[in-house]
Design an enzyme around this catalytic site. Structure first.
Site, PDB file in Angstrom:
ATOM      1  CB  THR A   1       2.495 -14.479 -42.732  1.00 32.32           C
ATOM      2  OG1 THR A   1       2.282 -14.442 -44.148  1.00 32.32           O
ATOM      3  CG2 THR A   1       2.488 -15.948 -42.307  1.00 32.32           C
TER       4      THR A   1
ATOM      5  CD  GLU B   1      -8.450 -11.531 -51.178  1.00 34.60           C
ATOM      6  OE1 GLU B   1      -8.541 -11.156 -49.997  1.00 34.60           O
ATOM      7  OE2 GLU B   1      -8.279 -12.718 -51.506  1.00 34.60           O
TER       8      GLU B   1
ATOM      9  CE  LYS C   1     -14.269  -7.146 -45.197  1.00 36.17           C
ATOM     10  NZ  LYS C   1     -13.792  -8.570 -45.407  1.00 36.17           N
TER      11      LYS C   1
ATOM     12  CB  THR D   1     -14.926 -12.906 -46.736  1.00 35.16           C
ATOM     13  OG1 THR D   1     -14.600 -14.246 -46.532  1.00 35.16           O
ATOM     14  CG2 THR D   1     -14.307 -12.120 -45.598  1.00 35.16           C
TER      15      THR D   1
ATOM     16  CG  ASN E   1      -6.366 -15.315 -50.715  1.00 35.96           C
ATOM     17  OD1 ASN E   1      -7.050 -15.138 -49.724  1.00 35.96           O
ATOM     18  ND2 ASN E   1      -6.621 -14.726 -51.864  1.00 35.96           N
TER      19      ASN E   1
END
Length: 405
Positions: free
Chosen positions: A405, A278, A183, A194, A400
């Protein structure tokens, strides 16, 4: 002329493609999305295991737990939760990791030290251990060799797709399999990221030999991967080998073959992470040859991959080869001032440190494709290195800016 088949063949599969491995996943309510968020891999026999871990000085307790128990010849399971990193949670986080491994061990009838743990998600929030404990009966009872893909899906966070790879290796002693998943999409940078990687094999290999192989391969693959230059707190690659194929990895030739097979799986997984960076619109592969040493070739490849100016030019389909040359220049890698060759999408753009005329509009069209390849010949030796990355886009900032949130 008869074509000679490679002893390593890519096949479809993941963490349960090798014999003797089971997997499962469940919804524990950790992810805000409500998707599966706790996953388990179980070896039906005790497995040799080795790993590589983040070099960030701020590390999650799961990283410390695994590092303290590897290499090993006794590992039976890996549990992974997504949605909560259990990082920067102090002594409580350490107790929570140990408690989860203890509970998994109880459910499987093994010691806590035979269970490895990985976590990914938001940093600084206590791990909801009670939620994980509540789903353990279902998690352990439903483990199956058919659920490798379920495992790969459950460990995702900002990933837009699961990432799996597998190979079958033929040898004089028989055949064996390596398969795995990762992942990772953001906070990806050399020296781990990450990124969680889990690879299994049914070959028989000692922990010491496996440990050496894993560290060499990770240095050639995952440590040459970058999306955004952020090294995270939870990164790890874990490799398990349970020997159920009956093929032993002993001797220089078989060790070399196993290492190359692991490299192919890891490099493929790196490419999938880069493609899913991303906000990314394209994967970028930097291939450096002609290096004085591997370290030099790696410096050049990583420098190009990490350059924000290169990555933004790639997003804009701008063949600004000067940015590539600049990144090589400050990488401290040795190169020939007169013979170094830089190519973009297969077209030479720079020889030495001078421009080579190229069709700009055709180049822009090639750069708009999903895969862009940058080739560099440093022309001072024979060492090679590959780095995987992606372009840097407006959407990366949006993702990001809104992550918590």
């Amino acid at each position: 002329m008869k074509k000679v088949l490679s002893p390593i063949q890519k096949i479809k599969g993941g963490v349960t493609t090798a014999t003797g491995f089971l997997a499962s996943s469940v919804k524990a309510g950790i992810k805000a999305s409500g998707n599966p968020d706790v996953a388990l891999v179980v070896s039906e026999k005790k497995a040799s295991a080795a790993g590589c871990f983040t070099k960030n000085a701020v590390r999650a307790s799961s990283v410390d737990w695994c590092a303290s128990h590897l290499p090993s010849k006794e590992i039976v399971a890996i549990i992974c939760n997504a949605g909560n990193a259990n990082a920067c949670t102090g002594a409580q986080g350490v107790r929570d990791t140990a408690q989860v491994c203890d509970r998994v061990g109880e459910a499987l009838g093994v010691a806590a030290t035979q269970v490895l743990m990985a976590s990914t998600g938001v940093i600084g929030h206590p791990l909801p251990v009670h939620k994980i404990e509540a789903v353990l009966p279902d998690l352990t009872k439903t483990a199956s060799s058919r659920k490798g893909h379920d495992f790969a899906t459950a460990i995702m966070t900002t990933d837009t797709c699961s990432k799996e790879s597998a190979v079958r290796v033929g040898s004089g002693a028989g055949s064996y399999v390596l398969g795995g998943c990762v992942k990772g999409s953001g906070m990806i940078h050399p020296n781990m990221a990450t990124m969680l990687g889990f690879i299994t094999s049914d070959a028989k290999i000692s922990p010491a030999i496996l440990n050496g192989i894993v560290k060499r391969v990770v240095d050639r693959t995952f440590n040459n991967l970058t999306v955004d230059g952020d090294t995270s707190t939870n990164d790890m690659v874990l490799v398990l080998a349970n020997g159920t194929s009956g093929v032993s990895i002993v001797g220089k030739e078989s060790v070399s073959l196993f290492e190359e097979a692991l490299f192919i799986v890891c490099n493929d997984l790196c490419a999938q992470i880069a493609a899913d960076g991303e906000g990314a619109t394209k994967r970028v592969e930097i291939r450096v040859v002609g290096g004085k040493t591997f370290a030099d070739a790696k410096k050049a490849a990583k420098s190009i991959a990490n350059s924000l100016l290169v990555k933004t030019a790639l997003f804009g389909n701008d063949p600004n080869w000067g940015r590539i040359l600049c990144a090589i220049g400050y990488s401290e890698a040795h190169f020939s001032d007169t013979k170094m060759l830089v190519s973009l999408c297969g077209i030479p753009v720079c020889k030495g440190t001078q421009p080579v005329p190229f069709p700009v509009e055709r180049m822009r069209k090639l750069m708009a494709k999903k895969l862009v390849i940058i080739d560099v010949d440093l022309a001072v030796g024979v060492a090679e290195a590959i780095s995987q990355t992606c372009d840097l886009t407006y959407d990366y900032i949006k993702i990001n800016a809104e992550y918590h949130t």
